[in-house]
Enzyme design. Structure first.
Site, short mmCIF file in Angstrom:
data_model
loop_
_atom_site.label_atom_id
_atom_site.label_comp_id
_atom_site.label_asym_id
_atom_site.label_seq_id
_atom_site.Cartn_x
_atom_site.Cartn_y
_atom_site.Cartn_z
N TYR A 136 -44.62 -43.45 14.47
CA TYR A 136 -43.79 -43.38 13.26
C TYR A 136 -42.99 -42.09 13.18
CZ TYR A 136 -45.71 -47.53 11.01
OH TYR A 136 -46.05 -48.83 10.69
N LYS A 187 -56.17 -47.05 22.39
CA LYS A 187 -55.89 -47.84 23.58
C LYS A 187 -55.84 -46.85 24.73
CE LYS A 187 -54.53 -51.71 25.69
NZ LYS A 187 -55.28 -52.96 25.81
N ASP A 220 -56.83 -53.94 20.96
CA ASP A 220 -56.81 -55.41 21.12
C ASP A 220 -58.18 -56.00 20.82
OD1 ASP A 220 -57.64 -54.02 23.39
OD2 ASP A 220 -56.73 -55.40 24.83
N ASP A 244 -51.41 -49.75 11.02
CA ASP A 244 -50.48 -50.62 10.29
C ASP A 244 -50.79 -52.08 10.61
OD1 ASP A 244 -48.15 -51.44 8.82
OD2 ASP A 244 -47.17 -51.75 10.77
N ASP A 248 -52.98 -55.27 8.25
CA ASP A 248 -52.51 -56.60 7.84
C ASP A 248 -53.58 -57.64 8.18
OD1 ASP A 248 -50.09 -55.62 6.83
OD2 ASP A 248 -48.92 -57.26 7.71
C1 IPM Z 1 -47.04 -50.50 5.36
C2 IPM Z 1 -45.65 -51.00 5.67
C3 IPM Z 1 -44.80 -49.81 6.10
C4 IPM Z 1 -45.43 -49.21 7.34
C5 IPM Z 1 -43.32 -50.15 6.35
C6 IPM Z 1 -42.67 -50.79 5.14
C7 IPM Z 1 -42.54 -48.95 6.82
O1 IPM Z 1 -45.69 -51.99 6.63
O2 IPM Z 1 -47.17 -49.68 4.44
O3 IPM Z 1 -47.99 -50.95 6.01
O4 IPM Z 1 -45.17 -49.68 8.44
O5 IPM Z 1 -46.19 -48.26 7.19
MN MN Z 2 -47.69 -52.56 7.23
#
Ligand code: IPM
Ligand code: MN
Length: 344
Positions: A136, A187, A220, A244, A248
């Site tokens: 990032y 990794k 992974d 990140d 999710d």
């Molecule tokens: C999160 C989002 C952000 C990230 C994006 C919107 C830049 O996906 O907060 O997880 O990648 O950190």
């Molecule tokens: Mn995210």
């Protein structure tokens, strides 16, 4: 009366303002109940502000936000703005400038919430995602753009101090929360340079915590185990991009991103920390009063805890848990916010 704490409120894009309003509704109720005084100031930032002014986040606005004790953020991102402009110019700008190196993302399956997983094991772990470095960082560049010789590099920046502080935070969190194990995810079989730094640092820091178990997975394998055996995890510490993606997955297995909360934490009190739902701006449902504000309300609880109000935070969490346990479908954004506020 308690000391006044200042909160910068950034509704942002899409459903951001919808869900933030419900968070503020709950904040109001819990503050009154506990005699807490918050001064909230709304900052009109995001796509609309960018179109109007040509600027994403002016330095003067940053300086003003910096004077707050915390930031309460809705969502950032809009299809009318080129991808990355708002994300980098607003969200990452604040994460980086305020040195919010801990991106704390709890993964908890609440009673009453259906997980897509078959396992009946409880899911309850904490992901500590590094927030200021890694891929990032923005380091890298392009050459010969749009030609057949185009070159693009995206450099992952990892500093010893940056890696060490986030790993140490994960161990301290593990101790503070009475948890048992810290798992590092990386990794290091292909990312030789950053992987070696992370692994060596982890191995050094863990020696300071002989009572905490430790574990390591490649990312992974961790992704697979998040889905097949999430009970393996207690506290997870990982790089910005791995975190990140993994969060999710952890959101998906605990009821979806409508319930996933997060804190971008700067342990140094000289900077404001920022609390936001993990979900995005969902522009297709913005303003329709159908977005679930629960993730935002859980993020509010994290903010209250960070600001030193553990009891108030616990009550918000308990109200959310109670609401989730008896949830009926078809409720609106404001219905859910009001129901949780009423439970406090
Ligand atoms: C999160 C989002 C952000 C990230 C994006 C919107 C830049 O996906 O907060 O997880 O990648 O950190
Ligand atoms: Mn995210």
């Amino acid at each position: 009366m308690s000391k006044v704490q200042k909160i910068a409120v950034v509704g942002g894009d899409g459903i951001g303002p919808d869900v933030i309003n419900e968070g503020l509704k709950v904040l109001d109720v819990v503050a009154k109940k506990h005699g807490l005084t918050f001064e909230t100031k709304k900052f009109d930032l995001g796509a609309a502000h960018f179109h109007k002014t040509g600027e994403v986040l002016h330095d003067a606005t940053m300086a003003e936000i910096a004077k707050h004790d915390a930031i309460f953020l809705g969502a950032v991102g809009d299809p009318t703005v080129q991808s990355g402009v708002l994300e980098r110019g607003l969200l990452l700008k604040m994460r980086f400038a305020f040195d919010q190196y801990v991106n704390l993302r709890p993964a908890k399956l609440h009673p009453g919430v259906t997980s897509p997983l078959a396992t009946k094991d409880p899911i309850d772990f904490l992901v500590v995602r590094e927030g200021t470095e890694g891929p990032y960082s923005g380091a890298g560049g392009s050459l010969a753009v749009t030609t057949p010789r185009e070159v693009a590099t995206e450099v992952s920046i990892n500093t010893r101090s940056g890696v060490e502080r986030v790993i140490r935070y994960a161990f301290e969190l593990c101790v503070a929360r009475g948890r048992k194990k810290v798992t590092m995810v990386h990794k290091d079989n292909i990312m030789l340079h950053s992987g070696a730094l992370w692994k060596r640092t982890f191995d050094e820091v863990k020696r300071e915590y002989p009572n905490i178990k430790t574990d390591y997975f490649h990312v992974d394998a961790a992704a697979m185990f998040f889905v097949t055996d999430p009970a393996r995890f207690d506290v997870v510490v990982t790089d910005n991009l791995f975190g990140d993606i993994l969060t999710d997955i952890s959101a998906a297995i605990t009821g979806g991103i409508g319930l996933a909360c997060s804190g971008n934490i700067s342990p140094d009190p000289k900077f404001p920390s920022m609390f936001e739902p993990v979900h995005g701006s969902a522009p297709d449902i913005a303003g329709k009063n159908i977005a679930d504000p629960t993730a935002t309300i859980l993020s509010l609880a994290m903010m209250l805890e960070h600001l030193g109000h553990a009891q108030a935070a616990a009550e918000v969490n308990a109200a959310v848990a109670k609401d989730l346990a008896t949830r009926t479908s078809g409720r609106s954004t404001t219905d859910i916010g009001s129901a949780i506020a009423a439970l406090i």
